[in-house]
Design an enzyme around this catalytic site. Structure first.
Site, PDB file in Angstrom:
ATOM      1  N   ASP A  34     -19.081   6.269 -20.094  1.00 38.27           N
ATOM      2  CA  ASP A  34     -19.051   6.493 -18.656  1.00 38.27           C
ATOM      3  C   ASP A  34     -19.740   7.838 -18.417  1.00 38.27           C
ATOM      4  OD1 ASP A  34     -18.642   6.449 -15.925  1.00 38.27           O
ATOM      5  OD2 ASP A  34     -16.529   5.894 -16.051  1.00 38.27           O
TER       6      ASP A  34
HETATM    7  C1  NOJ Z   1     -18.471   6.773 -13.029  1.00 35.68           C
HETATM    8  C2  NOJ Z   1     -17.731   5.481 -12.869  1.00 35.68           C
HETATM    9  O1  NOJ Z   1     -16.475   5.571 -13.500  1.00 35.68           O
HETATM   10  C3  NOJ Z   1     -18.482   4.278 -13.390  1.00 35.68           C
HETATM   11  O2  NOJ Z   1     -17.774   3.111 -13.056  1.00 35.68           O
HETATM   12  C4  NOJ Z   1     -19.872   4.258 -12.857  1.00 35.68           C
HETATM   13  O3  NOJ Z   1     -20.559   3.107 -13.294  1.00 35.68           O
HETATM   14  C5  NOJ Z   1     -20.585   5.532 -13.274  1.00 35.68           C
HETATM   15  N1  NOJ Z   1     -19.873   6.685 -12.739  1.00 35.68           N
HETATM   16  C6  NOJ Z   1     -22.035   5.599 -12.814  1.00 35.68           C
HETATM   17  O4  NOJ Z   1     -22.087   5.814 -11.453  1.00 35.68           O
END
Ligand code: NOJ
Length: 782
Positions: A297
């Site tokens: 993530d």
């Molecule tokens: C953080 C989020 O938790 C995730 O779901 C997302 O895809 C990414 N940021 C990218 O924006």
């Protein structure tokens, strides 16, 4: 250090009998294992290499060929994101033009393309869950994936199967389908298959990401301002719970061929999910045979060498640990093996090659640049019906007194509530934080809630708000509308035939919800209900919404949980409220009478006591007993149980037929071959249930028949099958439920395997987990 026995043991699928009064040595060992699993995560090394399992062989061989031509620097470039202001992508991987690799655009998220134009706002995950419709889930994914592809994205950052919904107030439960692993897993399966006709699905967040509070260390991506805490929350999950609950939908996703998994922000058993060798090397890449790549993530990577060796394949959106020659140096000095770097690059290229090459025939989009105001219209006119029907089927009718619904051309309709009109400001889903009324209000004040907030929000082509749709219908029927969407306590027109109040319950990434029912909205409902004898309440709810402050009000005749329908919110609501289609949604979670009924699972875990490195421990001591399993275990009567939903007709269930496959087919020989998703024998059908459902009412409607099983030594009822069919009045339909070995097994922590126990398995088929219509039992013997 104890090494995992996982690799050696995964291939045995057994039949065993655990019935005994005294704890056996095995059980004692299991308890010990459980104890340890709460405190630390087993090391599992080395990281398994992609092997070309199943239909990955061609992509794998192609990837090996491409990677063999790369320098280590080029390989590292495949594993680390870079930023470019030229693209609207959430994450980018550089191209290698000489080898035909165009680079990759990874883009949010699971409910539609975020932050660009000429795309659609699909119903959100929770709405899909409430639809209980596998075909619709597949169709939605097919069209949605195509939109990502046309916009130039190669990887869709979705679907969400974690959070699973352990914590009732969790901010991102709405992005996922349901608090039940089986329902979530089955819909994830369809979604992954549908998406990957066009793009790589990135199933997230792996694993134990059940709360937003303290999801990251302070100061890092998504970190909270609680500066005294120096690590993210640790989801402490024992081995059995991991397999039977949280890993389950990821297993279905891998079984569906998922090309990518996103490692979550939180720690798992005190080791960050993106450097957790047990979770990545062990569970995912060994046990489930995952062939794709694991991406962190955004900002979720916290070490370089450790994360690479633990099985992380790609770091986003950049990596101070791997870029600038660091990972190359680690390979040169032996801290990370050449094999591991090659495997990281091979997994990335293989997934891209298998699912997401933009130069594929039929795509016509050579670019991987997702620009805002890109003039590519990504929408397929053929998707319209799926978007609309997807919106229709997630509406759950929970109260309907004396057939108040469907509406029958009322003369004077009064409409109230901030949620009834389209927002007149920014794209709502893109905003975050709780809006509008100040204080502890869990509603958003600026219009119809069609999606939740944060990275899972999507971009609508338009907003068909309830007011628009009711206006259109008033035109058709010659009704008169009276409205006040602004007042907190509106004056109700005394002549109203029906009053409809629109409220919502907002949730967003980055914070958990302050409550499950806000005072402003409840007061609004009561104020209208006090003045109008036929008051109906529509709630666009991004998660569980309690209704007990007013549900028994004698003037409240109908209540709809309208969830997050996407851009067709209004017309889909009208479709249901006027009975053009009977409501066919069912709750994918449990609505309690009061917040405290969720017990320790109401709120996220927050750190207590003195601060040290091991802070913020979230012990999943309840095991698999979340949502309805917890309510049944504690004997708490919910307001509306899991699986519940009314419709405009009645159904009768008859002729339950339960058959086990013959003993030979059932048990012998268990096929131990590991395929994507684990041993192939897990998917053997060991029993089949059939039931006949007859529509005994006056109108056509779709019935969601649900099958629950009591697995010995487990919760008395777990969902293990469902089907949805439209049945005409007076007609019958047969529902067939196949029960696989996994469906009927439990995870044995000692043998590290799924075990089918001998014994009797009660089977319940009905309209919800509590409204069982017909039952029987299956028996398995040694
Ligand atoms: C953080 C989020 O938790 C995730 O779901 C997302 O895809 C990414 N940021 C990218 O924006």
């Amino acid at each position: 250090m104890q090494l995992s026995i996982l690799a050696a043991a995964t291939c045995v699928v057994q039949l065993a009998n655990f019935a005994s009064a005294e704890p056996t040595a095995k059980e004692v060992a299991a308890n010990l294992e459980l104890f340890w699993s709460y405190n630390r995560s087993d090391p599992v090394y080395p990281s398994p290499k992609i092997s070309g399992l199943g239909d990955w062989e061609f992509a794998y061989l192609k990837a090996v060929e491409i990677v063999s031509q790369l320098t280590n620097e080029e390989k590292v470039n495949l594993t680390v994101g870079y930023s470019s202001e030229l693209t609207g992508c959430s994450g980018m991987i550089q191209s290698i033009p000489d080898l035909g690799f165009d680079g990759m655009c990874l883009q949010d998220a699971g409910n539609g393309v975020r932050g660009t134009d000429m795309v659609s706002s699909y119903a959100s995950g929770i709405h899909v869950g409430a639809s209980w419709n596998k075909q619709l889930a597949y169709d939605r994914a097919l069209y949605m994936g195509a939109e990502f592809r046309r916009k130039g994205a190669n990887v869709i950052l979705g679907p969400v199967v974690g959070p699973l919904g352990r914590v009732a107030t969790s901010g991102r439960n709405w992005e996922g389908f349901s608090s039940d692993p089986y329902l979530t897993g089955s819909l994830a399966y369809e979604t992954v298959v549908g998406l990957q006709k066009n793009v790589v699905a990135c199933v997230k967040h792996y694993i134990g990401n059940e709360q937003e509070t303290n999801r990251s260390p302070p100061g890092s991506y998504g970190g909270t301002s609680a500066t005294k805490y120096n690590a993210s929350v640790s989801a402490n999950i024992d081995d059995k719970t991991m397999h039977e609950a949280y890993l389950w939908p990821f297993q279905d996703s891998v079984h569906a061929g998922a090309g990518s998994i996103m490692g979550s922000y939180n720690r798992v058993n005190n080791s960050y999910a993106c450097q957790n060798s047990k979770a990545l090397n062990g569970l995912l890449k060994t046990e489930l045979g995952f062939q794709g790549f694991v991406v962190s993530d955004w900002g979720g990577q916290h070490t370089g060498i450790a994360s690479a060796n633990a099985g992380l394949d790609m770091a986003m959106p950049s990596s101070s640990y791997w870029e600038s020659g660091h990972l190359v140096e680690a390979v040169n000095n032996g801290s990370v093996s050449q094999d591991r770097l090659d495997d990281m690059a091979t997994r990335v290229i293989a997934a891209w090659y298998k699912y997401a090459r933009l130069d594929d025939p039929g795509n016509g989009m050579p670019s991987n640049v997702l620009e805002a105001h890109d003039l590519v219209d990504a929408r397929d006119p053929a998707s319209k019906n799926t978007i609309f029907q997807g919106a229709v089927e997630g509406h759950v009718l929970v109260k309907n007194v004396d057939n108040a619904l469907p509406l029958k051309k009322p003369k004077l309709i009064s409409l109230y509530g901030y949620d009834g009109i389209a927002t007149d400001t920014e794209i709502q889903g893109a905003s975050s934080g709780f809006g509008g009324f100040g204080g502890d209000v869990a509603a958003i004040s600026n219009g119809t809630l069609y999606t939740g907030g944060g990275s899972g929000s999507n971009t609508p082509s338009y907003i068909d708000a309830p007011f628009n749709a009711f206006s259109q219908k008033a035109w058709e029927d010659g009704s008169f509308l009276s409205w006040d969407f602004a007042s907190a306590e509106p004056n109700v027109n005394a002549e109203s035939d029906v009053c409809i109040v629109f409220i919502n319950a907002y949730a967003t990434e980055g914070s958990d919800r302050p409550n499950l029912a806000d005072k402003y909205s409840d007061n609004l409902v009561e104020s209208v209900a006090d003045q109008c004898a036929n008051t109906m309440v529509v709630i666009h709810n991004a998660g569980i919404r309690l209704v007990d402050n007013w549900i028994d009000h004698e003037n409240i005749t109908a209540v709809i949980m309208a969830h997050l329908p996407g851009q067709d919110a209004g017309r889909s609501l009208v479709e249901v409220m006027y009975g053009k289609q009977s409501p066919s949604g069912r709750l994918p979670y449990t609505v309690a009478k009061k917040e405290s009924d969720y017990g320790t699972l109401l709120d996220p875990t927050t750190p207590e006591g003195n601060v040290d490195l091991y802070y913020s421990q979230s012990n999943f001591t309840e095991g698999v007993y979340i949502d309805y399993k917890a309510f049944i275990k504690s004997n708490i009567t919910p307001r509306y149980e899991f699986g519940f939903g009314l419709t405009y007709t009645t159904f009768e269930y008859t002729d339950l037929d339960l058959q086990t496959a013959s003993a030979n087919q059932s048990y012998l020989p268990p096929d131990c071959t590991i395929a994507e998703g684990g041993p192939v024998s897990l998917w053997d059908v060991l029993a089949t249930a059939k039931v006949t459902v007859t529509n005994t009412g006056e109108v056509a409607a779709a019935e969601v028949a649900q099958l629950y099983v009591g697995i010995p030594n487990g919760p008395p009822k777990v969902l293990r099958g469902y089907g949805k069919q439209t049945i005409q009045p007076g007609q019958s339909a047969e529902y067939v439920f196949d029960l696989t070995r996994r469906d009927l097994s439990t995870w044995d922590t000692v043998t590290q395997n799924w075990v089918l126990q001998a014994g009797s398995y009660p089977v319940y088929v009905g309209k919800s987990v509590l409204d069982i219509q017909i039952g029987g039992a299956l028996t398995f013997t040694n």
